[in-house]
Scaffold this active site. Structure first.
Site, PDB file in Angstrom:
ATOM      1  N   HIS A 179      -1.971  -5.268   0.838  1.00  0.00           N
ATOM      2  CA  HIS A 179      -3.469  -6.234   0.802  1.00  0.00           C
ATOM      3  C   HIS A 179      -3.357  -7.842   0.884  1.00  0.00           C
ATOM      4  O   HIS A 179      -1.978  -7.629  -0.200  1.00  0.00           O
ATOM      5  CB  HIS A 179      -4.518  -5.583   0.071  1.00  0.00           C
ATOM      6  CG  HIS A 179      -5.316  -5.992  -0.511  1.00  0.00           C
ATOM      7  ND1 HIS A 179      -6.751  -6.181  -0.111  1.00  0.00           N
ATOM      8  CD2 HIS A 179      -5.943  -6.945  -1.613  1.00  0.00           C
ATOM      9  CE1 HIS A 179      -7.299  -7.292  -0.944  1.00  0.00           C
ATOM     10  NE2 HIS A 179      -7.072  -7.443  -1.400  1.00  0.00           N
TER      11      HIS A 179
ATOM     12  N   ARG B  33       2.354  -6.382   8.681  1.00  0.00           N
ATOM     13  CA  ARG B  33       1.552  -5.912   9.623  1.00  0.00           C
ATOM     14  C   ARG B  33       2.067  -5.108  10.714  1.00  0.00           C
ATOM     15  O   ARG B  33       2.039  -3.872  11.083  1.00  0.00           O
ATOM     16  CB  ARG B  33      -0.249  -6.929   9.174  1.00  0.00           C
ATOM     17  CG  ARG B  33      -0.750  -5.783   8.117  1.00  0.00           C
ATOM     18  CD  ARG B  33      -2.117  -6.343   7.974  1.00  0.00           C
ATOM     19  NE  ARG B  33      -2.470  -6.113   7.031  1.00  0.00           N
ATOM     20  CZ  ARG B  33      -3.703  -6.395   5.982  1.00  0.00           C
ATOM     21  NH1 ARG B  33      -4.394  -7.369   6.887  1.00  0.00           N
ATOM     22  NH2 ARG B  33      -4.929  -6.547   5.138  1.00  0.00           N
TER      23      ARG B  33
ATOM     24  N   TYR C  23     -12.195  -1.466  -3.989  1.00  0.00           N
ATOM     25  CA  TYR C  23     -13.289  -2.111  -3.121  1.00  0.00           C
ATOM     26  C   TYR C  23     -14.153  -2.033  -3.034  1.00  0.00           C
ATOM     27  O   TYR C  23     -14.883  -1.599  -2.020  1.00  0.00           O
ATOM     28  CB  TYR C  23     -12.455  -0.850  -2.196  1.00  0.00           C
ATOM     29  CG  TYR C  23     -10.512  -1.811  -1.237  1.00  0.00           C
ATOM     30  CD1 TYR C  23     -10.571  -3.122  -1.044  1.00  0.00           C
ATOM     31  CD2 TYR C  23      -9.878  -0.904  -1.955  1.00  0.00           C
ATOM     32  CE1 TYR C  23      -9.294  -3.053  -0.619  1.00  0.00           C
ATOM     33  CE2 TYR C  23      -8.061  -0.994  -1.517  1.00  0.00           C
ATOM     34  CZ  TYR C  23      -8.257  -2.249  -0.363  1.00  0.00           C
ATOM     35  OH  TYR C  23      -6.967  -2.667  -0.354  1.00  0.00           O
TER      36      TYR C  23
ATOM     37  N   THR D 213      -5.946  -7.457   9.939  1.00  0.00           N
ATOM     38  CA  THR D 213      -6.079  -6.472   9.448  1.00  0.00           C
ATOM     39  C   THR D 213      -5.725  -5.156  10.322  1.00  0.00           C
ATOM     40  O   THR D 213      -4.655  -4.020   9.708  1.00  0.00           O
ATOM     41  CB  THR D 213      -7.614  -6.094   9.098  1.00  0.00           C
ATOM     42  OG1 THR D 213      -8.504  -7.235   8.282  1.00  0.00           O
ATOM     43  CG2 THR D 213      -7.718  -4.675   8.591  1.00  0.00           C
TER      44      THR D 213
ATOM     45  N   PHE E 294     -15.379   3.184   7.059  1.00  0.00           N
ATOM     46  CA  PHE E 294     -14.154   3.724   6.357  1.00  0.00           C
ATOM     47  C   PHE E 294     -13.845   4.014   5.314  1.00  0.00           C
ATOM     48  O   PHE E 294     -12.819   3.594   4.241  1.00  0.00           O
ATOM     49  CB  PHE E 294     -13.113   2.489   7.024  1.00  0.00           C
ATOM     50  CG  PHE E 294     -14.178   0.791   6.503  1.00  0.00           C
ATOM     51  CD1 PHE E 294     -13.349   0.398   5.552  1.00  0.00           C
ATOM     52  CD2 PHE E 294     -14.221   0.418   7.562  1.00  0.00           C
ATOM     53  CE1 PHE E 294     -13.235  -0.702   5.153  1.00  0.00           C
ATOM     54  CE2 PHE E 294     -14.187  -0.804   6.997  1.00  0.00           C
ATOM     55  CZ  PHE E 294     -14.459  -1.416   6.382  1.00  0.00           C
TER      56      PHE E 294
ATOM     57  N   ASN F 248      -2.403  -0.051   6.526  1.00  0.00           N
ATOM     58  CA  ASN F 248      -2.116  -1.316   6.947  1.00  0.00           C
ATOM     59  C   ASN F 248      -0.994  -2.087   5.733  1.00  0.00           C
ATOM     60  O   ASN F 248      -1.085  -3.258   6.446  1.00  0.00           O
ATOM     61  CB  ASN F 248      -3.237  -2.839   7.179  1.00  0.00           C
ATOM     62  CG  ASN F 248      -4.522  -2.861   6.444  1.00  0.00           C
ATOM     63  OD1 ASN F 248      -4.503  -1.977   5.314  1.00  0.00           O
ATOM     64  ND2 ASN F 248      -5.162  -3.729   6.779  1.00  0.00           N
TER      65      ASN F 248
ATOM     66  N   ARG G 252      -2.502 -14.753   3.580  1.00  0.00           N
ATOM     67  CA  ARG G 252      -2.692 -14.091   5.436  1.00  0.00           C
ATOM     68  C   ARG G 252      -1.870 -13.731   6.098  1.00  0.00           C
ATOM     69  O   ARG G 252      -1.731 -13.604   7.596  1.00  0.00           O
ATOM     70  CB  ARG G 252      -4.580 -14.369   5.561  1.00  0.00           C
ATOM     71  CG  ARG G 252      -4.791 -13.723   3.650  1.00  0.00           C
ATOM     72  CD  ARG G 252      -6.973 -14.218   3.591  1.00  0.00           C
ATOM     73  NE  ARG G 252      -7.887 -13.513   4.305  1.00  0.00           N
ATOM     74  CZ  ARG G 252      -8.109 -12.210   4.852  1.00  0.00           C
ATOM     75  NH1 ARG G 252      -7.771 -11.733   3.737  1.00  0.00           N
ATOM     76  NH2 ARG G 252      -8.652 -12.031   6.265  1.00  0.00           N
TER      77      ARG G 252
ATOM     78  N   GLU H 181      -9.170 -10.198  -9.075  1.00  0.00           N
ATOM     79  CA  GLU H 181      -8.013  -9.160  -8.212  1.00  0.00           C
ATOM     80  C   GLU H 181      -7.042  -9.151  -9.297  1.00  0.00           C
ATOM     81  O   GLU H 181      -6.362  -8.055  -9.333  1.00  0.00           O
ATOM     82  CB  GLU H 181      -7.325  -8.867  -6.430  1.00  0.00           C
ATOM     83  CG  GLU H 181      -9.220  -8.706  -5.857  1.00  0.00           C
ATOM     84  CD  GLU H 181      -8.884  -9.102  -4.430  1.00  0.00           C
ATOM     85  OE1 GLU H 181      -9.452  -8.970  -3.788  1.00  0.00           O
ATOM     86  OE2 GLU H 181      -7.829  -9.291  -4.257  1.00  0.00           O
TER      87      GLU H 181
ATOM     88  N   LYS I 247       0.412  -1.271  -0.295  1.00  0.00           N
ATOM     89  CA  LYS I 247       0.138   0.196  -0.093  1.00  0.00           C
ATOM     90  C   LYS I 247       0.851   1.314  -0.244  1.00  0.00           C
ATOM     91  O   LYS I 247       2.359   0.995   0.376  1.00  0.00           O
ATOM     92  CB  LYS I 247      -0.788  -0.356   0.851  1.00  0.00           C
ATOM     93  CG  LYS I 247      -1.808  -1.182   1.237  1.00  0.00           C
ATOM     94  CD  LYS I 247      -3.311  -0.457   1.917  1.00  0.00           C
ATOM     95  CE  LYS I 247      -3.976  -2.485   2.229  1.00  0.00           C
ATOM     96  NZ  LYS I 247      -4.972  -1.694   3.390  1.00  0.00           N
TER      97      LYS I 247
END
Ligand code: CMP
Length: 146
Positions: free
Chosen positions: A117, A104, A51, A93, A59, A114, A87, A128, A11
């Site tokens: 993704h 993270r 998203y 998250t 948010f 964070n 993950r 995606e 990100k």
């Protein structure tokens, strides 16, 4: 049966803070093959499209504004059990809840910023990947030998 592909983005905050190299090392050390990779920047509209599933969440505006605020690194990653294992590697998250050693925990500064993704299902990994990479690019990536 789970697929061997997942999609990720480093990100904008982690890119600005110069964590790309460290994050790529963690990904490779965890056994993932980077099958497709590019730097790009999403417009507000493109971030809203990516998203869209969160469009009614409180948010959402903050998320799409942040995600379009600078360059990201988009990647298709290959590994057995890719979605679940990735993950685990990135952690929760909320960085306050992320396990020690996760990406993270190391690099996130908030729930929005964070660091990274990761797709949450095989179906979303396909969608995606296709959102960011041309069909030819990610089909070729499936030929990479693990
Ligand atoms: P990501 O994996 O990119 O998927 C959706 C994003 O929404 C998530 O990471 C977070 O950055 C963001 N997000 C999810 N839940 C919250 C929340 N409660 N508050 C702020 N941002 C959130």
């Amino acid at each position: 049966m789970s697929s061997n592909k997942t999609f990720t983005m480093i990100k904008p905050g982690a890119v600005r803070n110069k964590h790309i190299g460290h994050i790529l090392s963690k990904i490779e050390e965890a056994g993932f093959t980077i099958a497709a990779i590019k730097t790009t920047q999403m417009s507000l509209q493109v971030a809203a499209e990516f998203y869209a599933v969160h469009k009614d969440k409180p948010f959402f505006q903050e998320l799409i504004s942040f995600m379009s605020s600078g360059p990201i690194i988009a990647m298709v990653l290959l590994k057995d059990n890719a979605v679940e294992d990735f993950r685990k590697l990135i952690g929760a998250t909320d960085p306050d809840k992320a396990e020690e050693g996760t990406i993270r925990k190391l690099f996130a500064t908030s729930k929005t910023a964070n660091a990274i993704h990761g797709s949450d299902s095989d179906e979303n990994a396909e969608k995606e990947s296709a959102f960011f990479f041309a069909r030819q690019e990610w089909l070729r990536s499936s030929e990479v030998v693990l």
